[in-house]
Design an enzyme around this catalytic site. Sequence first.
Site, PDB file in Angstrom:
ATOM      1  CB  CYS A 130      -0.931  -0.002   1.211  1.00 30.09           C
ATOM      2  SG  CYS A 130      -1.997   1.456   1.282  1.00 30.09           S
ATOM      3  CB  CYS A 133      -0.594   2.439   3.983  1.00 30.25           C
ATOM      4  SG  CYS A 133      -2.205   1.890   3.393  1.00 30.25           S
ATOM      5  CG  ASP A 134       3.180   1.296   4.629  1.00 32.12           C
ATOM      6  OD1 ASP A 134       2.786   1.738   5.721  1.00 32.12           O
ATOM      7  OD2 ASP A 134       2.876   0.174   4.192  1.00 32.12           O
TER       8      ASP A 134
END
Length: 299
Positions: A130, A133-134
């Site tokens: 993701c 997300c990261d």
Amino acid sequence: MYDVIVVGAGPAGLTAGMYCARGGMKTLILGNVYTSQQSMGGIYENYPGFPDGIQGIELSERMLSQAQKYGAEYRQEMVEKIVHLDDTFRIKTESWEYVCRALILATGASHRKLGVPGEEKYVTRGLSYCVYCDGALFRDKTTAVVGYGNGAARALLYLSNICSRVHLLCPKERLVAEAVYLGRLKGISNITQTFGVEVTRITGDEFVNGIEFVVGGTPRSLKVDGIFVEMGVSPNTKLAKDLGLELTEGGFVKVNRLTQETSMPGVFAAGDLTGGRMQVATAVGSGASAAISAMQYLR
């Protein structure tokens, strides 16, 4: 006792829950709205009604709010088992049991893994599925994106604004993405692209420090700080298999494309779980169709 229980809180499940609740059915949605593919997909520019685009997490929250407005209940619980008993279904989660007369499966799909040495070891330690997300964790660092479709293209565009260098490692001979993404990628100086790649190993110490691959029979490697895998998705069919639902040759739940009926009376399926065009717009359409069919079944 619920009239309808929807398993899954992505666009298909939330739409189905909204339609059923608005149709007067006692409706429960089970799942985690924040871990759906939609919520983790970054900005959506091709969903009708949002000409400036909308973040996936915001779209999910709006869909949930609309379903709850019409009376749908939502519980952030993961379903462990479903049992078919005569004309009802018993749904067991990690903390409770629920019963319904009609069931809509919208469990979606999960990111497809590479299946190479080092992958499992370095998940959350430099390897991610993701980018939204990261990605921010790798500001001013060097990263690699392994993939070939729209997801890979979006990841490249996102990371190019954060990272000092981004490498595309594409298993195919070209990036199979929408023209708008390909156009935006042209001229970005900190992106390098390699095609016909077969990844063989993820390397590192405590965290990722490299990736090994083969191109045209020649072994190669790159030193990177992070790796993002965008190899598409595979359907989450465990619950469907346990119920004994018929699957397609590709491993998706087989449905009547008009009604979203499965091989078991009272069970309907929608979204990425059923294959086809894996788009938010098509998931919403199939969720609406499944809900209408479930209400007709109950009546």
